[in-house]
Scaffold this motif. Structure first.
Motif, mmCIF file in Angstrom:
data_model
loop_
_atom_site.group_PDB
_atom_site.id
_atom_site.type_symbol
_atom_site.label_atom_id
_atom_site.label_comp_id
_atom_site.label_asym_id
_atom_site.label_seq_id
_atom_site.Cartn_x
_atom_site.Cartn_y
_atom_site.Cartn_z
ATOM 1 N N GLU A 415 0.823 -1.221 0.000
ATOM 2 C CA GLU A 415 0.000 0.000 0.000
ATOM 3 C C GLU A 415 0.851 1.263 0.000
ATOM 4 N N GLN A 418 2.266 1.736 -3.456
ATOM 5 C CA GLN A 418 1.183 2.070 -4.392
ATOM 6 C C GLN A 418 0.743 3.518 -4.229
ATOM 7 N N GLU A 419 0.619 3.946 -2.980
ATOM 8 C CA GLU A 419 0.183 5.324 -2.741
ATOM 9 C C GLU A 419 1.232 6.311 -3.246
ATOM 10 N N LYS A 422 1.280 6.289 -6.995
ATOM 11 C CA LYS A 422 0.020 6.868 -7.472
ATOM 12 C C LYS A 422 0.104 8.393 -7.454
ATOM 13 N N ARG A 423 0.639 8.940 -6.384
ATOM 14 C CA ARG A 423 0.780 10.395 -6.298
ATOM 15 C C ARG A 423 1.651 10.924 -7.424
#
Length: 973
Positions: A415, A418-419, A422-423
């Motif tokens: 996570e 991924q975060e 993603k940003r």
């Protein structure tokens, strides 16, 4: 009496007194009464002064008689007590005599024992002097000899102990930790045996220091396994800790070393690149925190540093993985049946194993969390918004591979990673998409809408950007992994830890793969800034310098067929073709810009494939690419030449936009709706204009400016290149360009249709309605643009104005049946033949698909038929013979027209035939006809009433019919 004590006062009576007492007659009851009359205080245990007691009882005034009586009473009481005591003594006399005899006998026995003891002591003294001293002397000497022998053995052991430190040093250099610990423990055990010697206490202290030194070296050796795991080395270390009894401590230390190894590794890698790029020996970087250090990475070194970071972290995680493997195998080997006598020790071993197993399992998540946090700091430390697309895809691919490692390592969904990505992806993608839209606008404005030569079997799967689709079925796998799995589909896919257990690095192979692929991409990628790529597509855009032979080769690269020199009308008639395809293969019709959009879609999908969390954002941008292309084609070729109201969306045909004003007579056919776009297409175009097109840049009177943020998301409307000429009748008003533009859009829509299922799998469930709406309301409307675009050509291609003038010169109130049709029919057919020839000319350069030719012919025939009806409606006088002539003219037109086209049925054939036959209707039939046939204009219906029935009906009846026509037309107005 006053001088006697209470005890003395109770003296034993003398013999005479006893005798005297016995001789006195005694009444036992009276005696007992006397004793009972004695005061209670005389029987108490406490001593007291009886004389004082009795004196205190005397009254203040003495009476002699009373005193004597009281004295006598006391004497009687004393006498009774004395007698009672005497009786008791006499009663115990025999027992007293018997006990006295026993005491005398005991005294005699004691005297005899004293004599015996004296004799024994005298005899023992004689034995000592004669025998014991000599024998015990011999025994003492023997014992002393034995002790000296043991001492000699101890001294030899001590000498050996003092030499063990040299051997211990040798064993530590050889990294034989178990042997060194075993030797040290044996020495300690031996030293504890001889601790009573003063030299041993010093040696024992030295051995303890040595053992601590071994533990320190063992800790260092344990830390080495964190980066490069070696089975034999780790086996030695674990055995050494087992000998020390510190298995659990070793596991705690190992996890601490892994955490430290992760930190040191990433710091050293990043520091190396930062110092290399800084180019000086400034030591300020070494004192920085890792997070701050990551912000100093340059764009050029970002990907190499990222790769090296992942390689280094892979080595650490692989070491941990192999450590777990070692313990699993070790536990299996040692899980043999345990004898009963070893059960106690085995319990402790089981506890150790359980602790180690839990610690290792817990450590998986902890170590991966440390890796994620370090990578997060690196990912967010640099602004990637200006990265090249291929570079950013490499970053995504590397991080995707790292997340795959994490999933295999501990089952984590990563996570944190991924975060972070993603940003960065959303930030990058917004800038990238904005730039791509601007580039798309530039391409569209410079597009000459020439056919892009592609092979007849062209498919988007052949493009590098879409290869990832054929390489995977699971979007969660990175492209490099997909390529690797493609090589051996028959084999069972190995995990990364199985594949690279002994050698190699997944991130190293990944980079090599990307480098090989990037060479192919650069050779055919038309959307990057590389000059070579641009030049390739500029050559495609302008093929005026290309020899005819090469142009012919472009037609069909598969069969080698050259295009035909010409296509005659007769050939077309004989083959009954409407698909003006000059080559036998139906190569896709597309432009360079279409190809660029397709490539862009592939790139976007690649990004989506690697990074699912931003899938919706990417699909939204993909839809904008299609929207902008569709809007551009509509703007360039679907608008009419006349000004349109602003700022509403330009519309075509019918009453709404006055497309009929393009040509004079076309305004007569508004009711046909030939040029009208469908309501669905109109809604789509309005939506695109409102959401995507920046109307502020269109015209000087743009009105109130919208919010800056909204405008930032929009793109100015594109302008058609001045090189594209749409006014030349010789080219059918730019039909070739219109065909290429429209059919390239249709081709693009088909490609989108083929990608729908793949996009649907990537789309979050909550956002799937957006995708369905995009396909149902936008993609599916692409083919509907054919109607307004080709209608403009059809409206200009035939001279309908001339036909109306010719029809106006025909005399229709003839009195005899004619066998020859009128000239305007021949003129009209000649126009169609010229149109057919021009269509053939255009098809030499661009293949005209069957749907396109059908639409063109349908538009032209509909317009011609409606022109005929309009011409007939202009007639002032007409006889029945004139009606027959109209039918003859129309039949002649149909016969000749059917030879030119294979379009069946002929469009609007009934429209003309019904109108001509309406001249024969009666008054009542005419009224019903007017109500049922609203497709005719008010003028055309009024002509039927005035010309046909004018001479047969009265004025009132005519007014009634005209009023009915007006009622029908009023709602339209």
């Amino acid at each position: 009496m006053a001088d006697l004590s209470p005890v003395e006062n109770l003296r034993i009576p003398s013999k005479e007194e006893l005798r005297e007492l016995r001789e006195q007659p005694i009444d036992p009851l009276a005696e007992q009464e006397i004793i009972n009359s004695i005061e209670e205080v005389y029987f108490s245990n406490d001593s007291f002064d009886m004389v004082q007691h009795e004196l205190e009882k005397l009254p203040p005034v003495l009476n002699l008689q009373e005193l004597e009586e009281y004295r006598d009473k006391l004497k009687r009481q004393q006498a009774a007590v004395s007698k009672k005591v005497a009786d008791l003594i006499l009663e115990k006399q025999p027992a007293y005599v018997k006990e006295l005899e026993r005491v005398t006998a005991l005294q005699t026995n004691l005297q005899l024992a004293a004599v015996i003891c004296t004799n024994a002591r005298r005899q023992l003294s004689v034995a000592k002097e004669g025998f014991t001293e000599a024998s015990l002397g011999l025994l003492a000497n023997q014992r002393r000899r034995h002790l000296l022998t043991g001492l000699l053995k101890s001294l030899r052991t001590i000498k050996t102990l003092q030499r063990t430190d040299v051997r211990l040093s040798e064993m530590l250099e050889e990294e034989d930790y178990p042997g060194a610990i075993q030797l040290c423990l044996e020495c300690q055990k031996a030293a504890s045996t001889f601790k009573h010697y003063s030299c041993i206490s010093e040696l024992n202290s030295k051995l303890q220091d040595t053992l601590e030194q071994i533990e320190e070296q063992l800790d260092v050796a344990l830390s080495k396994t964190c980066k490069h795991f070696d089975v034999s080395h780790y086996t030695k270390v674990q055995l050494a800790y087992t000998l020390l009894g510190k298995t659990q401590t070793a596991m705690d230390q190992l996890h601490m070393h892994f955490t430290q190894a992760i930190h040191n590794t990433v710091f050293q890698v990043v520091l190396g690149y930062v110092e290399l790029c800084a180019g000086n020996a400034d030591t300020k970087f070494q004192k920085m925190q890792y997070k701050d250090l990551c912000t100093h990475i340059t764009l050029d070194s970002y990907i190499p540093c990222l790769t090296d970071l992942c390689k280094a972290l892979w080595e650490v995680m692989l070491s941990y993985h192999r450590t777990m493997q070692w313990h699993e195998e070790h536990d299996k080997q040692e899980s043999t049946p345990i004898p009963d006598d070893a059960a106690a020790g085995s319990d402790e071993l089981v506890v150790d194993r359980s602790y180690v197993k839990k610690k290792l399992e817990h450590g998986l998540t902890r170590i991966w969390q440390d890796v994620q946090l370090k990578m997060k700091a690196y990912i967010l430390g640099t602004d990637m918004s200006n990265f090249k697309y291929d570079d950013f895809i490499v970053v995504l691919d590397v991080i995707s591979r790292l997340m795959q490692v994490g999933e295999e390592f501990c089952g984590s969904k990563s996570e944190v990673l991924q975060e972070s990505i993603k940003r960065q992806s959303i930030n990058y993608f917004k800038n990238y998409h904005r730039a791509r839209l601007e580039e798309l606008r530039m391409f569209l404005e410079n597009e000459t809408w020439e056919l892009c030569p592609v092979k007849s079997n062209f498919n988007i799967a052949q493009l590098h950007e879409f290869r990832f689709m054929g390489q995977c079925r699971s979007p969660s796998v990175s492209p490099s992994r997909q390529a690797a799995s493609l090589t051996s589909p028959a084999e069972k896919e190995l995990s990364l830890f199985q594949e690279y257990l002994q050698e190699g690095n997944p991130f190293e192979m990944h980079i090599e793969h990307k480098e090989e692929e990037s060479e192919d991409v650069l050779a055919s990628n038309g959307y990057e800034s590389d000059e070579l790529e641009k030049s390739v597509y500029q050559d495609y855009d302008s093929d005026s310098d290309v020899p005819e032979e090469l142009k012919q080769d472009y037609v069909d690269e598969q069969t080698g067929d050259a295009p035909l020199k010409s296509v005659s009308r007769e050939t077309i008639r004989s083959k009954k073709r409407s698909d003006y395809s000059l080559n036998k293969t139906n190569a896709p019709i597309l432009t360079n810009t279409t190809l660029n959009v397709i490539r862009l879609v592939g790139k976007y999908m690649q990004m989506m494939n690697i990074l699912k969390p931003i899938a919706f954002d990417v699909i939204h941008c993909v839809s904008q690419l299609f929207d902008y292309y569709l809007y551009a084609v509509y703007t360039f070729f679907g608008r009419n030449d006349m000004p349109v109201p602003s700022p509403s969306l330009p519309t075509h045909g019918g009453r709404e936009a006055g497309t009929a004003r393009v040509v004079g007579p076309a305004c007569l056919y508004e009711s046909s709706g030939l040029g009208l776009i469908s309501s669905r297409l109109r809604t789509t175009l309005n939506r695109i204009q409102e959401s995507l097109i920046d109307m502020e840049t269109v015209g000087e009177n743009a009105g109130v400016h919208g919010p800056a943020e909204d405008r930032k998301e929009k793109v100015p409307s594109p302008h058609l290149s001045h090189l594209v000429v749409l006014t030349n009748s010789g080219t059918l008003y730019g039909l070739a360009q219109r065909v290429v533009a429209t059919e390239s859009l249709v081709f693009l829509a088909e490609q989108f249709e083929s990608l729908q299922s793949h996009l649907d799998t990537m789309m979050p469930a909550a956002k799937k309605p957006f995708l369905q709406q995009f396909y149902s309301q936008t993609v599916s409307t692409a083919s509907e643009l054919r109607k307004p675009i080709y209608w403009i050509v059809a409206a200009k291609a035939i001279d309908y104005e001339q036909m109306l003038l010719l029809m106006a010169g025909v005399k229709w109130d003839i009195r005899e049946i004619m066998s020859q049709h009128n000239v305007y029919v021949d003129v009209l057919l000649k126009e169609f033949e010229q149109f057919n020839n021009r269509l053939g000319d255009v098809s030499r350069h661009v293949r005209i698909p069957l749907p396109v030719s059908n639409v063109l012919w349908e538009h032209c025939i509909r317009l011609a038929n409606r022109t005929l009806v309009e011409g007939y409606a202009n007639v002032k006088k007409c006889s029945n013979e004139g009606r027959a002539l109209m039918q003859l003219d129309f039949q002649q037109f149909l016969i000749k027209l059917e030879k030119l086209t294979d379009l069946r049925p002929i469009p609007d054939k009934e429209f003309v035939e019904v109108y001509i036959k309406a001249y024969y209707l009666t008054e009542n039939d005419m009224e019903q006809f007017i109500k049922n046939h609203r497709e005719y204009s008010m003028k055309q219906l009024a002509n039927l009433v005035n010309v046909c029935l004018g001479s047969h009906i009265n004025k009132k009846a005519r007014q009634k019919l005209l009023a009915a026509i007006d009622d029908i037309d009023r709602p339209k107005r």
